[in-house]
Motif scaffolding. Structure first.
Motif, PDB file in Angstrom:
ATOM      1  N   LEU A  32       0.797  -1.189   0.081  1.00  0.00           N
ATOM      2  CA  LEU A  32      -0.015  -0.207  -0.022  1.00  0.00           C
ATOM      3  C   LEU A  32       0.811   1.312   0.029  1.00  0.00           C
ATOM      4  CD1 LEU A  32      -2.822   1.238   0.204  1.00  0.00           C
ATOM      5  CD2 LEU A  32      -2.422   1.303   2.906  1.00  0.00           C
TER       6      LEU A  32
ATOM      7  N   ARG B 202       2.894   1.589  -3.439  1.00  0.00           N
ATOM      8  CA  ARG B 202       1.788   1.825  -4.556  1.00  0.00           C
ATOM      9  C   ARG B 202       1.391   3.621  -4.459  1.00  0.00           C
ATOM     10  NH1 ARG B 202      -1.976  -2.558  -6.598  1.00  0.00           N
ATOM     11  NH2 ARG B 202      -2.778  -0.744  -7.639  1.00  0.00           N
TER      12      ARG B 202
ATOM     13  N   MET C 232      -7.765  -2.800   4.275  1.00  0.00           N
ATOM     14  CA  MET C 232      -7.301  -3.686   3.598  1.00  0.00           C
ATOM     15  C   MET C 232      -6.816  -4.798   4.695  1.00  0.00           C
ATOM     16  SD  MET C 232      -4.936  -1.787   0.996  1.00  0.00           S
ATOM     17  CE  MET C 232      -4.007  -3.180   0.705  1.00  0.00           C
TER      18      MET C 232
ATOM     19  N   HIS D 114      -7.487  -4.313  -2.919  1.00  0.00           N
ATOM     20  CA  HIS D 114      -7.341  -2.915  -2.577  1.00  0.00           C
ATOM     21  C   HIS D 114      -8.610  -2.103  -2.404  1.00  0.00           C
ATOM     22  CE1 HIS D 114      -2.939  -3.567  -3.114  1.00  0.00           C
ATOM     23  NE2 HIS D 114      -3.523  -4.413  -4.253  1.00  0.00           N
ATOM     24  N   THR D 115      -8.453  -1.101  -1.860  1.00  0.00           N
ATOM     25  CA  THR D 115      -9.625  -0.343  -1.586  1.00  0.00           C
ATOM     26  C   THR D 115      -9.507   1.210  -1.813  1.00  0.00           C
ATOM     27  OG1 THR D 115     -11.218   0.465   0.123  1.00  0.00           O
ATOM     28  CG2 THR D 115      -8.871   0.591   0.844  1.00  0.00           C
TER      29      THR D 115
END
Length: 154
Positions: free
Chosen positions: A17, A20, A76, A84-85
Motif C-alpha cells: 500500500l 503504490r 485492507m 485493494h480499496t
C-alpha cells in the motif's frame, strides 16, 4: 513475509500500500502496526512538510494524507475484505496544531463492513497522546469479501 495465523492477512499487502502511493512515499509514511481491521502509520517530522514556517507546524494536507492512507490500510487489514480499496468519503476534524518538530501517528479502525462499503474511524496523535491532533471518519470501497467469487464468475 508470512501470513498472520490469526487474521490470515499477508503483511506484504500493507507494505505494498505504501509502495503504490507516491504521496505516501513522499511523506515518509511507515506502517508501524496492523491487525484484525486496524492499522497504525507514522509520519516522521520533516521540514518540507511544514505548512507555516513561522510556527513550524506540519501542513494539514500531510495529516489528511496520513489519515486517509491509514484508513485504507485498516480496511485492507480487515479479515472480511480482500483486495485493494479506495476512499469514498473522508471527514477530518482538526482539533489542534501538531507540536512543531514532532512526527504524527495515525491509528484507524475498520469497525463495520458491508458488501460494498467499509466504515472507518481514525485518530492522529503527536507525542502528546492525550490530546489528538485530528479525528476522522470515512467510508472506503470493498472490492470483494473473502470467500466471495469475483463478480462475473461462478
Amino acid at each position: 513475509m508470512s501470513t498472520d495465523a490469526e487474521t490470515g492477512i499477508d503483511p506484504a499487502v500493507a507494505t505494498e500500500l505504501i509502495l503504490r502511493l507516491p504521496q505516501a512515499r513522499a511523506l515518509g509514511l511507515k506502517i508501524t502496526g496492523f491487525g484484525d481491521g486496524w492499522a497504525e502509520i507514522h509520519m516522521p517530522f520533516a521540514a518540507q512538510l511544514v505548512g507555516d514556517p513561522e510556527t513550524g507546524v506540519i501542513h494539514g494536507g500531510a495529516v489528511s494524507t496520513l489519515m486517509d492512507t491509514c484508513g485504507g490500510a485498516s480496511v485492507m487489514a480487515h479479515p472480511q475484505v480482500e483486495g485493494h480499496t479506495a476512499t469514498i468519503s473522508l471527514r477530518i476534524d482538526y482539533l489542534r496544531a501538531a507540536t512543531p518538530g514532532q512526527g504524527i501517528t495515525a491509528r484507524a479502525e475498520c469497525h463495520h463492513v458491508t458488501r460494498s462499503v467499509a466504515f472507518v474511524r481514525a485518530v492522529a496523535l503527536d507525542e502528546d497522546t492525550e490530546r489528538p491532533v485530528a479525528m476522522a471518519t470515512g467510508t472506503f470501497t470493498v472490492p470483494q469479501l473473502r470467500g466471495d467469487a469475483p463478480e462475473g464468475t461462478a
